[in-house]
Structures are given as C-alpha cells and as structure tokens.
Design a protein around this motif. Sequence first.
Motif, PDB file in Angstrom:
ATOM      1  N   VAL A 222       0.798  -1.227   0.000  1.00 34.07           N
ATOM      2  CA  VAL A 222       0.000   0.000   0.000  1.00 34.07           C
ATOM      3  C   VAL A 222       0.831   1.277   0.000  1.00 34.07           C
ATOM      4  O   VAL A 222       0.543   2.194  -0.785  1.00 34.07           O
ATOM      5  N   ALA A 223       1.859   1.392   0.831  1.00 24.77           N
ATOM      6  CA  ALA A 223       2.594   2.668   0.915  1.00 24.77           C
ATOM      7  C   ALA A 223       3.370   2.988  -0.364  1.00 24.77           C
ATOM      8  O   ALA A 223       3.201   4.082  -0.934  1.00 24.77           O
ATOM      9  N   PRO A 224       4.223   2.081  -0.870  1.00 25.79           N
ATOM     10  CA  PRO A 224       4.911   2.392  -2.131  1.00 25.79           C
ATOM     11  C   PRO A 224       3.939   2.605  -3.291  1.00 25.79           C
ATOM     12  O   PRO A 224       4.154   3.470  -4.146  1.00 25.79           O
ATOM     13  N   LEU A 226       0.918   3.858  -3.194  1.00 30.99           N
ATOM     14  CA  LEU A 226       0.283   5.164  -3.069  1.00 30.99           C
ATOM     15  C   LEU A 226       1.248   6.315  -3.352  1.00 30.99           C
ATOM     16  O   LEU A 226       0.848   7.359  -3.870  1.00 30.99           O
ATOM     17  N   LEU A 227       2.536   6.125  -3.047  1.00 29.64           N
ATOM     18  CA  LEU A 227       3.480   7.236  -3.047  1.00 29.64           C
ATOM     19  C   LEU A 227       4.391   7.321  -4.268  1.00 29.64           C
ATOM     20  O   LEU A 227       4.987   8.367  -4.523  1.00 29.64           O
ATOM     21  N   TRP A 228       4.525   6.224  -5.048  1.00 27.63           N
ATOM     22  CA  TRP A 228       5.593   6.222  -6.052  1.00 27.63           C
ATOM     23  C   TRP A 228       5.410   7.299  -7.126  1.00 27.63           C
ATOM     24  O   TRP A 228       6.381   7.956  -7.532  1.00 27.63           O
ATOM     25  N   GLN A 229       4.190   7.515  -7.592  1.00 23.36           N
ATOM     26  CA  GLN A 229       3.969   8.534  -8.620  1.00 23.36           C
ATOM     27  C   GLN A 229       4.247   9.932  -8.072  1.00 23.36           C
ATOM     28  O   GLN A 229       4.750  10.805  -8.783  1.00 23.36           O
ATOM     29  N   LEU A 230       3.914  10.142  -6.787  1.00 18.33           N
ATOM     30  CA  LEU A 230       4.131  11.448  -6.180  1.00 18.33           C
ATOM     31  C   LEU A 230       5.615  11.689  -5.921  1.00 18.33           C
ATOM     32  O   LEU A 230       6.091  12.824  -6.025  1.00 18.33           O
ATOM     33  N   CYS A 294      15.237   1.334  -6.169  1.00 17.96           N
ATOM     34  CA  CYS A 294      14.677   0.716  -4.953  1.00 17.96           C
ATOM     35  C   CYS A 294      13.215   0.331  -5.151  1.00 17.96           C
ATOM     36  O   CYS A 294      12.779  -0.719  -4.664  1.00 17.96           O
ATOM     37  N   PHE A 295      12.472   1.155  -5.880  1.00 16.07           N
ATOM     38  CA  PHE A 295      11.074   0.823  -6.151  1.00 16.07           C
ATOM     39  C   PHE A 295      10.983  -0.440  -6.992  1.00 16.07           C
ATOM     40  O   PHE A 295      10.138  -1.312  -6.743  1.00 16.07           O
ATOM     41  N   GLY A 296      11.849  -0.568  -7.995  1.00 12.63           N
ATOM     42  CA  GLY A 296      11.851  -1.766  -8.829  1.00 12.63           C
ATOM     43  C   GLY A 296      12.187  -3.013  -8.028  1.00 12.63           C
ATOM     44  O   GLY A 296      11.558  -4.063  -8.199  1.00 12.63           O
ATOM     45  N   ILE A 297      13.196  -2.916  -7.148  1.00 14.16           N
ATOM     46  CA  ILE A 297      13.547  -4.065  -6.295  1.00 14.16           C
ATOM     47  C   ILE A 297      12.375  -4.434  -5.398  1.00 14.16           C
ATOM     48  O   ILE A 297      12.050  -5.618  -5.228  1.00 14.16           O
ATOM     49  N   ALA A 356       6.083   7.627   6.425  1.00 13.70           N
ATOM     50  CA  ALA A 356       4.869   7.255   5.687  1.00 13.70           C
ATOM     51  C   ALA A 356       4.873   5.806   5.220  1.00 13.70           C
ATOM     52  O   ALA A 356       3.808   5.214   5.036  1.00 13.70           O
ATOM     53  N   VAL A 357       6.057   5.200   5.013  1.00 15.75           N
ATOM     54  CA  VAL A 357       6.103   3.814   4.524  1.00 15.75           C
ATOM     55  C   VAL A 357       6.083   2.788   5.659  1.00 15.75           C
ATOM     56  O   VAL A 357       6.056   1.579   5.395  1.00 15.75           O
ATOM     57  N   LEU A 358       6.083   3.237   6.906  1.00 20.13           N
ATOM     58  CA  LEU A 358       6.124   2.303   8.031  1.00 20.13           C
ATOM     59  C   LEU A 358       4.960   1.301   8.049  1.00 20.13           C
ATOM     60  O   LEU A 358       5.161   0.140   8.423  1.00 20.13           O
ATOM     61  N   PRO A 359       3.715   1.689   7.670  1.00 23.18           N
ATOM     62  CA  PRO A 359       2.653   0.675   7.645  1.00 23.18           C
ATOM     63  C   PRO A 359       2.989  -0.532   6.768  1.00 23.18           C
ATOM     64  O   PRO A 359       2.692  -1.677   7.133  1.00 23.18           O
ATOM     65  N   SER A 360       3.618  -0.303   5.620  1.00 26.84           N
ATOM     66  CA  SER A 360       4.003  -1.422   4.757  1.00 26.84           C
ATOM     67  C   SER A 360       5.093  -2.269   5.398  1.00 26.84           C
ATOM     68  O   SER A 360       5.069  -3.503   5.324  1.00 26.84           O
TER      69      SER A 360
END
Length: 376
Positions: A222-224, A226-230, A294-297, A356-360
């Motif tokens: 959920v966190a990545p 929601l946030l990757w485009q931003l 990092c997003f790709g990994i 913000a990424v802690l929930p994931s």
Amino acid sequence: MVRKTGLGIWVFLAISGVGVGCFSAFDNFYFHDRGYAVVAIGALTATFNISVAVAELPSAMIFDRRSHWAAIQMGNGLRFVGLVLFFLAFGVWSDFAAEAIAGIGAAAMSGTSIAFILNRIGDVGAHDRRKIIGLVAVLGSAASLLGGGIGLLGFLREPRLIWGLGALFMGIAGLCFFFWRPKDRTSSRRQLEPLRSYLIGLGTIARHPRAWLSIAADAALVAPFLLWQLRLGSTGIFAVLAGFAVMKIAGVLGGQLVGNRRIDRKFFYVLVAVNIAAIFGFAGFAPVVLIVLCFGIHVLLHIAISVYCQAEFQAVVADDQRAGATSVVSLLSSFTAGAAAILVGILADSANPIVAVLPSVVLYVIVALVTMTERS
C-alpha cells in the motif's frame, strides 16, 4: 494448458491488463495534478478497497455456486462504468463514486481469474500452482507495461484520456471473452453443498494462518503503491513512466523468480528482509535513479512474496470453495489496505516519506512472523 482453460481467459487477461496499464501508470499523479492532497488520494484508495471488501463474498458466491464466466464479465462491466465516470470528471464526489463502483467490479474479479484457471487445470502440486500464478502475474505486468505507453500518449494529449483508454480496452476485453467464452459456463455439474455449510467453511479458511499470510502480503504494497507517482512526479511525467516501466519489468521478473523455482523458508525470509530495505531506500533516497531502483527491487520482491504466499494458501483450499476462499482473503486484505492507505496519506502530508512507509514495513514483518509459526 490453454486447451484446458480455453483461449478466452488469456485473451481477456492480456487486453484488460493493457487497459489497467493505461490509467494505473498515472492515476495518483493525475489526482495530485488536479489539486488533491495525499490524504485525499489515500481516501480514494481506501474507498476502492472498502467497496472491494463489501462486495467480495456476494461476487464470490456467484463464481463458486453459479457461473465462472458471469462473475468475470460482471466485474469487468462495473470496472468499465467506473472508468467512464473518471473520464467524465464531474468532480470529487463523482471520483469517489467511480472508485466505489470500480471496487465492486474488482471484487467480482479478485481471485476469479486464478480460480477459473486452477479449477480447469485440475489437481496440481505446489510448484505448478506457483508457476501458474506466476504466469498470470507475468502476463498482467507485460500487458500493463504496454498500456502504460499508450496511457502516456493519451495523458500528453489530454490527462482524462487515461481513463477513456482504460475503459476502451476493458470493453474490448469483455467482448473477446464473450465470443471466446467456455462451453460450460456454470461452475460445475456437481451438487452444491448447503449455503450454511459453505459459509462456515469459508469462515474456517479465513482463520487459517496461511490466509493471514496472504492477507498481510497483499496489503503490504500500500505505501509504495500510493506514493511512487508522487515521489517521481515532481521530476516530470517521463520519470513517472520510467518508474512504471521499471515496476512492470520487475513484476515480470518477480513472477518468474518464484514461479519457476522451489522456495525454501530461509530464502523467503531473505526476500522479506531485502524488500524492507528496498522500501526504506525508496522513501529515503533523493536521486531519481535510486528511487526508481529501490522501487523496482521492492516490486520484484513483492510479487515474488505474494506469489509464494498465495500458492501456500491455495494449497489448503478445496476447488468448490476456491473463489470464495480467495475472496475472503481479498476482503480482509482490502480492509487492511484501506485503513493503511488513509494512515499513509496522513503520514505523507504531515511527516517525511520514511515515516509514511512504516505501515508497509509492519505488514511485511507480520508476513515473516506468520511464516515462522506456520508449518509446511
């Protein structure tokens, strides 16, 4: 395999995957460009997930107890309506309504394609289940990558076209599956078990540790997500497309990573640990290249982890409850992801991306802990 499943389901998955790619490459960037705060985008995501959760069981019962084909077509039709509403862009409430309608459609779709294929393939081992689920993931990622390129062309001409193009491909996919529908459109010729015992059986499955393994793994994206485009959008639209391309290529590789090899527990724990490190890198690094890397990994390892968890769960599910059981898991993961999306949005608006990424991260830790307690 195509001889057993029929060509229609694979054509449907490929074309609808293109449709998903048209808008999913730029949806949150589109909303942010329209002035939505991150918490509002999180609320839109939560609306989608909650409507998925509410509609899961009724749509699964149509699949398990009535018609394979009808459930998939119904879901695709509702997704089409939701995309048309987005395209018309009446305003914020219209966008929330579109998320709700698309969520109901996704509920009818969630797990049904996998269940459709697995039920027609027959009784197979864990390795073959992972291979089939991995193949579906690869097809979806490859088709979405093509759709992302088409969506970029539409976005550059008129941002709303990402929704119109998505609806167009969803419509084509539905027509193809209509003309290439399987001969036996009902779920089977067997005598159905009583509804009460069916629901009791689903409740038992929902309490199984492997169900919660799959729930946590599904929601952890959920966190990545929601946030990757931003994170990339401030650089430009082509950076967003680059991130999307990396995401889809990683999705192909992630499906292959687990689908074509046997995975032991120690290697699985390594995947989870490296994935958590990649999430922190995605949130903490400033250079675009490192964010994308990092997003790709993360996506590669998320797909691998999800395929493993889903295959482990499917191993304890009977054929006549497969869609229902899969939808129970999707229902619970949708509620979990919906709550997490709102939390991520609040944290993203008020704190730095690492917080913000802690929930994931917490959800991936749960995946590891449940795996430790579950015996093969």
